[in-house]
Design a protein around this motif. Structure first.
Motif, PDB file in Angstrom:
ATOM      1  N   ILE A  58       0.834  -1.202   0.000  1.00 58.20           N
ATOM      2  CA  ILE A  58       0.000   0.000   0.000  1.00 58.20           C
ATOM      3  C   ILE A  58       0.871   1.255   0.000  1.00 58.20           C
ATOM      4  CG2 ILE A  58      -1.523   1.370   1.485  1.00 58.20           C
ATOM      5  CD1 ILE A  58      -3.135  -1.070   1.959  1.00 58.20           C
TER       6      ILE A  58
ATOM      7  N   VAL B 197       1.179  14.297 -13.668  1.00 58.26           N
ATOM      8  CA  VAL B 197      -0.014  14.537 -14.496  1.00 58.26           C
ATOM      9  C   VAL B 197      -0.649  15.879 -14.184  1.00 58.26           C
ATOM     10  CG1 VAL B 197      -2.304  13.696 -15.043  1.00 58.26           C
ATOM     11  CG2 VAL B 197      -0.436  12.093 -14.730  1.00 58.26           C
TER      12      VAL B 197
ATOM     13  N   VAL C 201       2.061   1.793  -3.479  1.00 57.06           N
ATOM     14  CA  VAL C 201       1.042   2.336  -4.389  1.00 57.06           C
ATOM     15  C   VAL C 201       0.778   3.798  -4.066  1.00 57.06           C
ATOM     16  CG1 VAL C 201      -1.365   2.172  -5.099  1.00 57.06           C
ATOM     17  CG2 VAL C 201      -0.004   0.109  -4.782  1.00 57.06           C
ATOM     18  N   ALA C 202       0.730   4.115  -2.789  1.00 60.98           N
ATOM     19  CA  ALA C 202       0.491   5.511  -2.412  1.00 60.98           C
ATOM     20  C   ALA C 202       1.598   6.389  -2.983  1.00 60.98           C
ATOM     21  CB  ALA C 202       0.456   5.651  -0.888  1.00 60.98           C
TER      22      ALA C 202
ATOM     23  N   ILE D  77       2.927   9.953  -9.794  1.00 62.33           N
ATOM     24  CA  ILE D  77       2.215  10.149 -11.070  1.00 62.33           C
ATOM     25  C   ILE D  77       1.376  11.419 -11.008  1.00 62.33           C
ATOM     26  CG2 ILE D  77       0.478   9.189 -12.628  1.00 62.33           C
ATOM     27  CD1 ILE D  77       1.533   6.477 -12.102  1.00 62.33           C
ATOM     28  N   GLY D  78       0.771  11.640  -9.844  1.00 60.49           N
ATOM     29  CA  GLY D  78      -0.025  12.859  -9.671  1.00 60.49           C
ATOM     30  C   GLY D  78       0.816  14.096  -9.902  1.00 60.49           C
TER      31      GLY D  78
ATOM     32  N   LEU E 168       3.389   5.741  -5.565  1.00 63.75           N
ATOM     33  CA  LEU E 168       3.198   5.754  -7.021  1.00 63.75           C
ATOM     34  C   LEU E 168       2.158   6.789  -7.420  1.00 63.75           C
ATOM     35  CD1 LEU E 168       4.021   4.090  -9.548  1.00 63.75           C
ATOM     36  CD2 LEU E 168       1.919   2.791  -9.212  1.00 63.75           C
ATOM     37  N   VAL E 169       1.042   6.793  -6.672  1.00 63.50           N
ATOM     38  CA  VAL E 169      -0.040   7.743  -6.973  1.00 63.50           C
ATOM     39  C   VAL E 169       0.464   9.172  -6.831  1.00 63.50           C
ATOM     40  CG1 VAL E 169      -2.244   8.650  -6.137  1.00 63.50           C
ATOM     41  CG2 VAL E 169      -1.904   6.187  -6.406  1.00 63.50           C
TER      42      VAL E 169
END
Lengths: 102, 632, 160
Positions: free
Chosen positions: B616, B630, B619-620, B626-627, B622-623
């Protein structure tokens, strides 16, 4: 021949990847975790093949082959580990294996 | 022949290497031949070089052996420079050095560390020759530190006794103070003049600095610091008396004849710098005066035969500094030469006495050794006469020149002269006190631990040729060495002061008579036939009186300098070390480790060992990444 | 072709979701095989028949059979299935679900910035093998080393 929108293929890959990720994050049974990992790898392969079609180029499929090899090796090792774990702890619950903490 | 000048230090260095590399496997005969022979070869070469040098009109000469280092503006070669001053020094070092080596083959014959002793001695001679031959200050500094190292090794030669090790460390540390000052002086010279070549410095300095300018004062004061440390002058003189812990030939070679005069050599070598700083030159004179008086008084109270000679050495070097301070450069070098002769003689004779009496050092436990040790007796008579500057001995000429030059000093002439004459009186008093107490009167000698020395318990003087010959040569030189004229006039030709006596007949006669008076008073106190009765009574009266007792203790301890340094420097340092036992500075660095440890214990909580938690977090992250990409 | 693509995509999606929510290991495996096969169909629709064959043979065939063998060895019974059901609590899904939804939103927002259609022209075996044994030869060798390492590791790990 009708054409398929490029991003639809990629979005399918993204959704499959995310499904696999949900599986990795939520399941406690290690067999399901391994299967979810397979789904994620497969989604990556799908993205490569879609790109390969988009650019009319074979190298995307070469990458897919590499991912396939990686998946095969990973599954072999992962399943070996699962067998070993089941023998030692008589469970497939990964939450039990938390001895390596700080 | 002059092209072979590089071989001068090479011979003893080769001897050192041979002795070191074959240590313990060489018979004493071979080791002695290598040890003394290498220095003997150096002496022969030095003699040949000097003959050629003097025949060719005493032209200064330099030879570059190889380049040492070349960094930026620094251009240091292994270059040897020869002029009159260097010539005198190499003859003293190799000549007196050879005699002392020869003597040591007899003196050290029974010592298990025979080869080690000669390896150190050879290294010392090599370093000392490099020191005086060097044409630049870096090379000089190499030799300077080399002799310091050898001095340390040889003072602590009998390392079984912790006291000797302590004395060696003391000598090393105290001289290090001076060496540091000298190193800073070298840095200053290089930064100001851009060269460390001595001749270039002497040429450049007068053109760039005005007389009395701050830079000249600083540079010469820093060099003086080095000289004071090496030559055991006030205030860094405390190491030399303790340095007597080493074998006696060491005291003769290093701590009387050669190494301790390196400071005199340094000042004479850079005399132009001191002429540019008259205030520092005056300090040199007063340092010399204070030292010679202090050491004279101290020597009068000592009981250890070698300590008396050590204080006498300090006092005589004080005379040399006095000469340097009044600009009588060649008188200083002359006294250096004669002092090397008679002080080496005295030390070697003292060595013979000590050896014959089974390492007895206390003069009041000797007495009446006149008939038992005739060779030593006559050597002591000759040496003390020269030390006292009795007329027509070598010391007479050199001390005479110094005192006359002191009298000529424009502003403080009389003061310096009176001090010097008082010192000469003290010299007579203490040196003949030594002679009378040891060789006259009644014998107080008692055999210590007789069981050990059963077979050779009697007092037998060792007069083997190896020990007798050097004594004879040195005695002759002490008597007639004053007739030698040192060829240093060309070196100091540009010296400002003209050395010609202007003393009145009365003062000159006084100067000659006062040492004789000193000898007579010494005879009354210690040497007369009624010494056991009247002299002893008088001395007792002097010691019992409150002032006399106080002065006795005060002078015996060397004017309390050791105690002063102990209180002023050593104890505060130890106290500081005690306070700093937990390393105050380290607290800063330790605090870093505390912060790291705290951060660790905080971050350890995130390591749960739970795989899903890691996933987790991944992934956090990663988010977030990417955020950032983007939705920037 | 376009019909084939969308149909297979829907099947793949449903089968995949079934994998991650099922409680029975063997059922999940079968769903996974279905998912992989439909992805193979998608490959075919995209004009990559070689990749489709490999997907069917290696993935759905070899790898999944390996899984099946292991499941049989472990012989997880009804107890495990009940346990799985007990673990399936909705609150466990909230955190991961949010994160993953966020990720998906990010991915799609990137993807919808362009609009290019794919005209599925077949990329044949020849093209791939020219690349594989040309510029990618070293990668092939590395992949073979990886497989060998996997073989040794699996043998060692599964040993008693």
């Amino acid at each position: 021949m009708e054409s398929i929108p490029y991003e639809h293929g990629l979005i399918l890959a993204a959704i499959l990847f995310v499904c696999g990720l949900v599986g990795v994050l939520t399941r406690r049974n290690i067999v399901f975790v391994l299967m979810s990992l397979e789904i994620m790898l497969n989604a990556c392969g799908l993205a490569f093949v879609v790109a390969s079609s988009r650019w009319q180029h074979a190298e995307g499929q070469v990458m897919f082959l590499m991912i396939l090899t990686l998946a095969a090796a990973e599954v072999a090792v992962g399943l070996g580990l699962i067998i070993q774990m089941y023998r030692r702890f008589h469970t497939v619950d990964i939450s039990v294996l938390n001895e390596m903490k700080g | 022949m002059q092209n072979w000048i590089g071989l001068l230090p090479a011979f003893p260095l080769a001897g050192f290497l041979l002795l070191v590399l074959s240590r313990g496997r060489m018979t004493k005969t071979v080791a002695g031949i290598i040890g003394a022979g290498s220095v003997g070869l150096s002496f022969l070469l030095a003699v040949m070089i000097s003959i050629e040098f003097l025949n060719s009109g005493a032209q200064p000469f330099s030879k570059t052996l190889w380049m040492w280092m070349q960094v930026g503006g620094l251009d240091t070669g292994f270059t040897f420079f020869l002029d009159g001053l260097t010539l005198v020094m190499i003859l003293i070092i190799s000549g007196v050095g050879f005699l002392i080596h020869l003597y040591s083959t007899g003196f050290m014959a029974d010592d298990p560390g025979f080869a080690r002793f000669f390896s150190y001695m050879n290294l010392f001679v090599a370093s000392m020759l490099v020191l005086v031959l060097a044409d630049n200050l870096i090379l000089l500094y190499l030799g300077w530190e080399g002799v310091g190292l050898c001095s340390y090794l040889l003072i602590g030669f009998w390392y079984d006794n912790p006291a000797n090790g302590y004395a060696a460390r003391k000598a090393f540390v105290v001289t290090r103070v001076g060496d540091t000052s000298m190193a800073i002086g070298l840095f200053l010279l290089f930064s100001q003049l851009g060269t460390l070549n001595i001749q270039e410095i002497l040429l450049l300095a007068p053109t760039q600095w005005s007389t009395g300018s701050a830079v000249a004062v600083a540079a010469s004061a820093l060099l003086l610091g080095g000289a004071v440390g090496k030559s055991a002058q006030l205030p860094l003189q405390t190491w030399l008396p303790d340095a007597m812990a080493g074998p006696t030939p060491i005291s003769a070679l290093i701590h009387a004849a050669t190494m301790v005069t390196a400071g005199v050599y340094l000042i004479a070598r850079t005399h132009i710098l001191f002429e540019l700083a008259p205030s520092v030159q005056l300090i040199v004179a007063f340092v010399g005066l204070a030292t010679l008086l202090m050491a004279g008084f101290t020597a009068l109270m000592q009981r250890d035969i070698k300590r008396i000679l050590a204080y006498s050495t300090i006092s005589q070097i004080g005379y040399m500094f006095l000469a340097l301070g009044v600009g009588a450069w060649s008188a200083a070098v002359f006294h250096l030469l004669t002092h090397a002769f008679f002080k080496a003689l005295l030390f070697l004779a003292a060595g013979t006495v000590i050896l014959s009496l089974h390492h007895e050092h206390d003069i009041f436990k000797m007495g009446a050794m006149r008939r038992r040790l005739p060779v030593s007796f006559w050597c002591f008579i000759v040496g003390s006469a020269a030390l006292t500057a009795l007329p027509f001995t070598s010391g007479f000429y050199s001390k005479d020149a110094i005192l006359l030059a002191a009298l000529d000093h424009p502003s403080y002439g009389m003061l310096l002269w009176v001090g010097g004459v008082l010192g000469a009186f003290m010299t007579a008093l203490y040196s003949f006190r030594l002679v009378f107490v040891v060789f006259f009167g009644k014998s107080h000698y008692e055999q210590r631990d007789t069981q050990q020395h059963d077979d050779h318990g009697a007092v037998v003087e060792n007069t083997s040729p190896a020990m007798f010959f050097p004594l004879l040569i040195l005695a002759i030189l002490s008597l007639f060495g004053g007739l030698i004229s040192v060829p240093v006039d060309a070196v100091f030709a540009n010296g400002a002061l003209h050395e010609e006596a202007h003393a009145s007949q009365f003062l000159h006669a006084l100067m000659i008579l006062i040492p004789i008076l000193g000898v007579m008073i010494s005879w009354l106190l210690y040497g007369s036939l009624s010494y056991e009765k009247a002299g002893a009574h008088l001395r007792k009266q002097l010691l019992v009186s409150p002032l006399g007792g106080l002065l006795n203790r005060f002078w015996f301890s060397g004017w309390g300098m050791d105690k002063l340094y102990q209180t002023l420097l050593v104890q505060p340092f130890l106290a500081l070390a005690q306070v700093n036992r937990k390393d105050i500075v380290d607290l800063v660095f330790n605090s870093l480790s505390y912060v790291a440890r705290f951060a660790n214990s905080a971050l350890v909580l995130t390591q749960t060992g739970n795989m899903r938690w890691y996933a987790i977090s991944l992934v956090a992250g990663l988010v977030i990444v990417i955020g950032l990409g983007v939705w920037r | 072709m376009i019909f084939l693509f969308y149909t297979a995509a829907i099947v793949a999606l449903i089968a995949t979701i079934a994998v991650i929510v099922s409680t029975n290991v063997v059922h999940a495996l079968v769903y996974l095989i279905i998912s992989l096969l439909s992805v193979a169909v998608i490959f075919f629709a995209l004009g990559a028949p070689f990749a489709a064959m490999l997907e069917a043979i290696v993935y759905a065939g070899a790898i999944m059979v390996l899984f099946l063998f292991v499941m049989m060895m472990l012989n997880l019974g009804q107890a495990t299935q009940d346990e799985e059901k007990a673990w399936m609590q909705p609150r466990l899904w909230i955190g991961p679900g949010t994160l993953v939804a966020l990720l998906l939103a990010q991915l799609t927002s990137v993807l919808f910035t362009q609009d290019v259609a794919i005209s599925p022209v077949e990329v044949g075996v020849l093209d791939i093998s020219v690349l594989l044994f040309g510029p990618w030869l070293l990668a092939v060798e590395l992949a073979s080393m990886l497989l060998l390492a996997g073989l040794v590791a699996a043998y060692h790990l599964a040993k008693k």
